[in-house]
Design an enzyme around this catalytic site. Structure first.
Site, short mmCIF file in Angstrom:
data_model
loop_
_atom_site.label_atom_id
_atom_site.label_comp_id
_atom_site.label_asym_id
_atom_site.label_seq_id
_atom_site.Cartn_x
_atom_site.Cartn_y
_atom_site.Cartn_z
N SER A 1 -20.60 51.56 4.40
CA SER A 1 -20.75 49.97 4.49
C SER A 1 -19.54 49.51 4.84
CB SER A 1 -21.30 49.46 3.42
OG SER A 1 -20.96 49.56 2.13
N ASP B 1 -20.68 41.16 -6.25
CA ASP B 1 -20.15 42.23 -5.17
C ASP B 1 -18.50 41.92 -5.03
OD1 ASP B 1 -19.45 44.00 -3.26
OD2 ASP B 1 -20.96 43.07 -1.53
N HIS C 1 -17.25 45.04 -1.25
CA HIS C 1 -17.14 44.62 0.12
C HIS C 1 -16.29 43.46 0.31
CE1 HIS C 1 -21.13 46.80 -0.22
NE2 HIS C 1 -20.55 47.44 0.92
#
Length: 350
Positions: free
Chosen positions: A106, A327, A330
């Site tokens: 990702s 998170d 990311h």
């Protein structure tokens, strides 16, 4: 272990001297784009993410309530030269008729989304078609014949479902025939290698005819990367295809790494870590990656974004995403990956 890490450290220095991108200053001295610091710049960000139709929900930090915007204002400043500002029209013109593929987990999708937003801001009226679905998505800019493709593959090597379950095959890489047709390849993997138990998407590991339930994950990472490196050496025509590997993307869950012990997560971080990219140590996976890259005989460039990204504890979505979970892995779009793409732009056009 300390001796091994020191050895890897010297390897990293040697590789950086060989494969890190250098530019020439006006006085003729070379400049390492990866050595520098983050500076506040009111002319940033490079685009308004609210006008980009390609931002995934988990990365759209402003949409999901991030109020501080200072993280958008930092520009990467190399110590002895300037990183060229991204020029979307020039990018599309120079790569007319070419195919650029991001291959990895990702984080690769994170970088690809940054790139298509950078291009959208430069040519907002350009005709673009989106084709495919996960794991392979292709954005083609019809007026230029440029394709920006992402192949989502967490390990690069193969996972296959067999009678015994899901098998991670460390010496099998079946997607290579597709990859080597591209003009530019940007590889990345690491994020999933340290996952264990129910969080890992495999049940067994296979090397040759040997199948095991478990092994040291760092050693598995090294073995899988070596399979990829051998494939590059054997299969890729680097006179036609540029090959790059993105450095390990750091995470920011442990405040002791930036001298704030007791801090867990990046939820309250709004400024970068003070200092330069040489002020922090690299994660162990970076040394494994650089050690494997040293074994490749063909020209492969390391996009060595690890140290400069380690300084950006403020650049993650934290809770500002569609899932509202913490998170710190990311990166917000717009944000740090835009700098990765500025470096990529400089790397593949010089």
């Amino acid at each position: 272990m300390d001796v091994e890490m020191r050895v890897y450290g010297w390897i990293a220095i040697a590789i950086s001297m060989v494969i890190c991108l250098s530019l020439e200053e006006t006085n003729g001295e070379s400049c390492n784009l990866y050595e520098g610091s983050w500076v506040y710049d009111e002319s940033y960000p490079l685009y308004d993410s609210s006008t980009c139709p390609h931002v995934r929900e988990e990365l759209n930090c402003l949409k999901y309530g991030r109020l501080d915007k200072q993280y958008l204002k930092y520009r990467w400043q190399p110590s002895n030269c300037n990183l060229p500002r991204f020029d979307g029209k020039s990018f599309l013109t120079k790569f007319k008729g070419k195919q650029i593929m991001f291959i990895g987990d990702s984080i690769s999708r994170n970088q690809r989304q940054s790139l298509v937003c950078l291009l959208h801001s430069a040519v907002p009226q350009a005709r673009v078609i989106k084709q495919g679905s996960d794991p392979i998505i292709n954005f083609t800019y019809l007026d230029y014949g440029v394709s920006i493709i992402v192949h989502h593959t967490t390990y690069l090597v193969d996972i296959e479902v067999e009678k015994i379950g899901r098998v991670l095959k460390l010496d099998s890489l079946k997607s290579g025939n597709l990859w080597k047709q591209m003009d530019v390849l940007v590889f990345n993997t690491w994020l999933w290698w340290y996952r264990t138990g129910p969080f890992q998407p495999w049940d067994y590991i296979q090397i040759g005819n040997k199948i095991v339930k478990e092994m040291d994950h760092m050693e598995a990472f090294r073995t899988g990367l070596t399979t990829w490196a051998n494939w590059v050496n054997a299969e890729v025509d680097t006179s036609k295809t540029k090959v790059l590997f993105q450095g390990i993307s750091p995470v920011h869950y442990n405040g002791s790494e930036w001298h704030e012990p007791g801090v867990t997560g990046c939820g309250k971080e709004i400024t970068p870590i003070n200092g330069s990219s040489s002020s922090l140590g690299l994660p162990p996976a970076s040394y494994v990656l650089q050690n494997v890259l040293q074994k490749i005989t063909k020209p492969v460039q390391l996009l060595n974004i690890t140290a400069l990204s380690e300084l950006r504890k403020d650049g993650h979505p934290s809770i500002h995403n569609n899932a509202h979970g913490m998170d710190c892995t990311h990166w917000c779009i717009a944000g740090v990956p835009d700098t990765w793409n500025e470096i990529l732009y400089a790397s593949i056009t010089n």
